[in-house]
Structures are given as structure tokens and as C-alpha cells.
Design a protein around this motif. Structure first.
Motif, PDB file in Angstrom:
ATOM      1  N   ALA A 111       0.833  -1.210   0.000  1.00 41.79           N
ATOM      2  CA  ALA A 111       0.000   0.000   0.000  1.00 41.79           C
ATOM      3  C   ALA A 111       0.863   1.254   0.000  1.00 41.79           C
ATOM      4  N   ARG A 112       1.964   1.224   0.710  1.00 39.32           N
ATOM      5  CA  ARG A 112       2.861   2.386   0.737  1.00 39.32           C
ATOM      6  C   ARG A 112       3.534   2.593  -0.609  1.00 39.32           C
ATOM      7  N   LEU A 113       3.902   1.485  -1.277  1.00 37.68           N
ATOM      8  CA  LEU A 113       4.477   1.608  -2.618  1.00 37.68           C
ATOM      9  C   LEU A 113       3.465   2.207  -3.588  1.00 37.68           C
ATOM     10  N   LEU A 138       5.966  16.435  -1.160  1.00 38.71           N
ATOM     11  CA  LEU A 138       5.894  16.189   0.279  1.00 38.71           C
ATOM     12  C   LEU A 138       5.440  14.759   0.563  1.00 38.71           C
ATOM     13  N   ARG A 139       4.406  14.300  -0.134  1.00 39.62           N
ATOM     14  CA  ARG A 139       3.949  12.915   0.070  1.00 39.62           C
ATOM     15  C   ARG A 139       4.999  11.909  -0.387  1.00 39.62           C
ATOM     16  N   VAL A 140       5.671  12.192  -1.486  1.00 39.94           N
ATOM     17  CA  VAL A 140       6.752  11.306  -1.940  1.00 39.94           C
ATOM     18  C   VAL A 140       7.816  11.219  -0.852  1.00 39.94           C
ATOM     19  N   LEU A 141       8.216  12.361  -0.333  1.00 43.15           N
ATOM     20  CA  LEU A 141       9.228  12.401   0.716  1.00 43.15           C
ATOM     21  C   LEU A 141       8.774  11.600   1.939  1.00 43.15           C
ATOM     22  N   GLU A 142       7.535  11.804   2.368  1.00 41.36           N
ATOM     23  CA  GLU A 142       7.024  11.113   3.557  1.00 41.36           C
ATOM     24  C   GLU A 142       6.968   9.602   3.360  1.00 41.36           C
ATOM     25  N   GLU A 143       6.443   9.160   2.222  1.00 37.59           N
ATOM     26  CA  GLU A 143       6.343   7.721   1.964  1.00 37.59           C
ATOM     27  C   GLU A 143       7.727   7.095   1.833  1.00 37.59           C
ATOM     28  N   ALA A 146      11.855   0.872  -9.583  1.00 42.44           N
ATOM     29  CA  ALA A 146      12.695  -0.254  -9.179  1.00 42.44           C
ATOM     30  C   ALA A 146      12.360  -0.788  -7.787  1.00 42.44           C
ATOM     31  N   MET A 147      11.594  -0.039  -7.020  1.00 47.04           N
ATOM     32  CA  MET A 147      11.344  -0.409  -5.630  1.00 47.04           C
ATOM     33  C   MET A 147      10.534  -1.702  -5.454  1.00 47.04           C
TER      34      MET A 147
END
Length: 117
Positions: free
Chosen positions: A38-40, A53-58, A99-100
């Protein structure tokens, strides 16, 4: 691609050496399997929306939780995404985010192989 190992068992082994029950490893794996997909997805969505900001937080959350479990290659990708989001280079993080999922699958498989149920 990162030269870091997919998985470093030392963090988990340290927990066990300090007296943690082996069942704790399975609980932690279960938590990762419940949380990370879900986080990915949220990370990918935030990237698509340009929400730095959301990219940074996740990315920060993923870096910490999977890094603490020894998934080094994944944690490095997350660190690089976090840095890109922080520095304003959000578009450049797209290949890293892509790639994650594979790094997660590889790391999780290595974790389970090293510490079977």
C-alpha cells in the motif's frame, strides 16, 4: 543498480541475540507484507501527482521500516527517492520508484530464506 546487498541479516540477528523470540521475525515480516504494498502504491500515486511532500514522507517511512529489517538495496532506493523529493528533483526519482517493487520482493524473499518460520 545499487551495489548494496539485497538483504543484510545483521539487524534481525541482533534482535535475536538480544533475546527476541524467533516468532517476532515472522510478526515483523507479516507487518511488512501488510504495509509495504500500500505504501508503494501511495508513493507511486504521489509521484504521478507531483506531490513532493507525500513522496518524501512515503519514501522516508519505507526507508526506515525496510532498512531496519535489513533490506539494504530497497532502503537505498527509498533514501535516494527521499533526497530527490527534498531537493526538488522529483521527476528524476521515477526510475528509482519503478525499481522499488522488485527490490522489495527480492529483499523479502532473502529475509524469509534467512529466517524461515
Amino acid at each position: 543498480m545499487s551495489s548494496l546487498p539485497v538483504f543484510d541479516p545483521r539487524q534481525i540477528q541482533s534482535l535475536l541475540d538480544l533475546g527476541a523470540e524467533p516468532a517476532l521475525v515472522q510478526e515483523l515480516v507479516d507487518l511488512l507484507e501488510a504495509d509495504v504494498p500500500a505504501r508503494l502504491e501511495a508513493l507511486g500515486q504521489a509521484l504521478a501527482e507531483g506531490d513532493a511532500l507525500r513522496v518524501l514522507e512515503e519514501a522516508h517511512h519505507l526507508k526506515g521500516s525496510l532498512g531496519n529489517m535489513g533490506l539494504q538495496r530497497f532502503a537505498d532506493l527509498a533514501r535516494r527517492v527521499e533526497e530527490g523529493a527534498r531537493s526538488g528533483a522529483l521527476p528524476g526519482t521515477a526510475p528509482l520508484v519503478a525499481a522499488m517493487p522488485e527490490a522489495y520482493r527480492e529483499g523479502l524473499a532473502a529475509l524469509k530464506a534467512a529466517f524461515p518460520d
